[in-house]
Design an enzyme around this catalytic site. Structure first.
Site, PDB file in Angstrom:
ATOM      1  N   LYS A  52      34.820  -0.097   6.852  1.00 49.90           N
ATOM      2  CA  LYS A  52      36.279  -0.227   6.692  1.00 49.90           C
ATOM      3  C   LYS A  52      36.656  -1.693   6.414  1.00 49.90           C
ATOM      4  CE  LYS A  52      37.085   3.862   9.500  1.00 49.90           C
ATOM      5  NZ  LYS A  52      37.463   4.475  10.795  1.00 49.90           N
ATOM      6  N   GLN A  96      38.747   2.538  16.744  1.00 51.91           N
ATOM      7  CA  GLN A  96      37.695   3.486  16.376  1.00 51.91           C
ATOM      8  C   GLN A  96      37.411   4.431  17.538  1.00 51.91           C
ATOM      9  OE1 GLN A  96      36.508   3.692  13.273  1.00 51.91           O
ATOM     10  NE2 GLN A  96      35.129   5.380  13.744  1.00 51.91           N
ATOM     11  N   ASP A 119      45.979   5.518  11.213  1.00 55.63           N
ATOM     12  CA  ASP A 119      45.092   6.667  11.422  1.00 55.63           C
ATOM     13  C   ASP A 119      45.874   7.980  11.444  1.00 55.63           C
ATOM     14  OD1 ASP A 119      42.302   6.353  11.579  1.00 55.63           O
ATOM     15  OD2 ASP A 119      42.466   5.288  13.499  1.00 55.63           O
TER      16      ASP A 119
HETATM   17  N1  GUN Z   1      36.280   8.390  14.510  1.00 55.28           N
HETATM   18  C1  GUN Z   1      35.918   9.350  13.611  1.00 55.28           C
HETATM   19  N2  GUN Z   1      36.810   9.413  12.607  1.00 55.28           N
HETATM   20  C2  GUN Z   1      37.746   8.477  12.866  1.00 55.28           C
HETATM   21  C3  GUN Z   1      38.925   8.066  12.172  1.00 55.28           C
HETATM   22  O1  GUN Z   1      39.317   8.599  11.112  1.00 55.28           O
HETATM   23  N3  GUN Z   1      39.626   7.060  12.763  1.00 55.28           N
HETATM   24  C4  GUN Z   1      39.244   6.484  13.937  1.00 55.28           C
HETATM   25  N4  GUN Z   1      40.017   5.523  14.435  1.00 55.28           N
HETATM   26  N5  GUN Z   1      38.161   6.854  14.598  1.00 55.28           N
HETATM   27  C5  GUN Z   1      37.417   7.852  14.053  1.00 55.28           C
END
Ligand code: GUN
Length: 289
Positions: A52, A96, A119
């Site tokens: 990311k 995350q 998110d």
């Molecule tokens: N863990 C798995 N997928 C995601 C996501 O799309 N965002 C976040 N913050 N954590 C995740």
């Protein structure tokens, strides 16, 4: 069978975002700034967060990565989020998941300011999504919708079976596919670990979205000829031939299912790439709004 190529589609969309950022710079406008928080040392989460941040660099976004120790307290994490909420340079905040067991994911998600909730996990965002109001849509389901749209796949009136009911993927996916949109307008069956006749339901599906986190769970005998297969799984399985000692496989047994599918996403190079793309779109939106 046609491959739904997340690498190719995401590259195209990322280039568009990159040009938009360049135009913003030209016009002396603010560039998007994403703050990512990683608690602990889960190897998969480390990889996701790193990609990311890398994508932010590629696009010309600013990014701030906070790597917190596994024993970080809930109060410390919430305080950091509050700092980012109050920082007018930060447009989007991403924590995350999953988090260590001693930290409440609900509290964390509820603390992120809805305007920075790139998110799309905050109750505000989810509520607006359910009502069809403009908001941040969770990145994985939104990335899948972008992929279906890109390939011009007509989903209207189709039967979509979603496997897995997580807040992040299965539940929002089932909602998006059932809405009066295209892609969308499906009849949706949301299945989960307690579903009794999963194989029969899958055999009736025109579209299967597999998001259960079990390697190669969807096998060819569960799939109708010509079905569209979207594989959300990213599972690490041991592989002594690899330097890392593992390789990635999806929730779908790709090699056999591809013989029956009309379209199928590979793992890696499918949905995962689209997830990052959708997150970046949300971050750009957070900066503009
Ligand atoms: N863990 C798995 N997928 C995601 C996501 O799309 N965002 C976040 N913050 N954590 C995740």
């Amino acid at each position: 069978m046609q491959l739904l190529d997340g690498v190719k589609v995401s590259e195209e969309i990322l280039k568009e975002i990159q040009s938009e950022v360049a135009a913003r710079v030209q016009n002396n406008k603010k560039v998007p700034h994403l703050a990512a928080i990683l608690v602990g040392e889960d190897p998969a989460s480390q990889t996701y967060v790193a990609s990311k941040v890398k994508t932010c660099d590629f696009l010309g976004f600013k990014s701030t990565l906070s790597r917190l120790a596994p024993d970080t307290t809930e109060a410390e994490l919430l305080a950091l989020i509050e700092t980012y909420n109050a920082d007018s340079d930060i447009d989007g905040i991403l924590v995350q998941l999953p988090l260590p067991k001693h930290i409440s994911e609900d509290k964390v998600i509820n603390t992120i300011h809805p305007e920075k909730d790139v998110d799309g996990f905050h109750p505000n965002s989810i509520g607006k999504m359910v009502l069809g109001q403009d908001t941040f849509i969770p990145a994985t389901p939104n990335g899948i919708m972008m992929m279906l749209q890109h390939y011009g796949i007509d989903t209207v009136g189709k039967h979509c079976v979603v496997i897995g009911r997580s807040n992040i993927v299965g539940t929002p996916m089932s909602l998006l596919m059932s809405r009066n949109t295209n892609p969308g307008n499906c009849t949706v069956t949301l299945t989960h670990s307690k579903t009794k006749n999963l194989k029969e339901l899958c055999l009736e599906a025109d579209i299967i979205v597999a998001a259960i986190g079990r390697p190669k769970y969807v096998t060819a005998d569960m799939v109708k000829e010509g079905a569209i297969i979207v594989d959300v799984g990213i599972n690490r399985i041991e592989d002594a031939t690899k330097k890392s000692g593992f390789r990635l496989v999806g929730d779908v047994d790709f090699d056999t299912v591809k013989e029956k599918a009309s379209y199928i996403t590979p793992v890696p190079g499918g949905v995962g790439k689209m997830t990052i793309c959708a997150l970046m779109q949300n971050t750009l939106k957070a900066c503009k709004d």
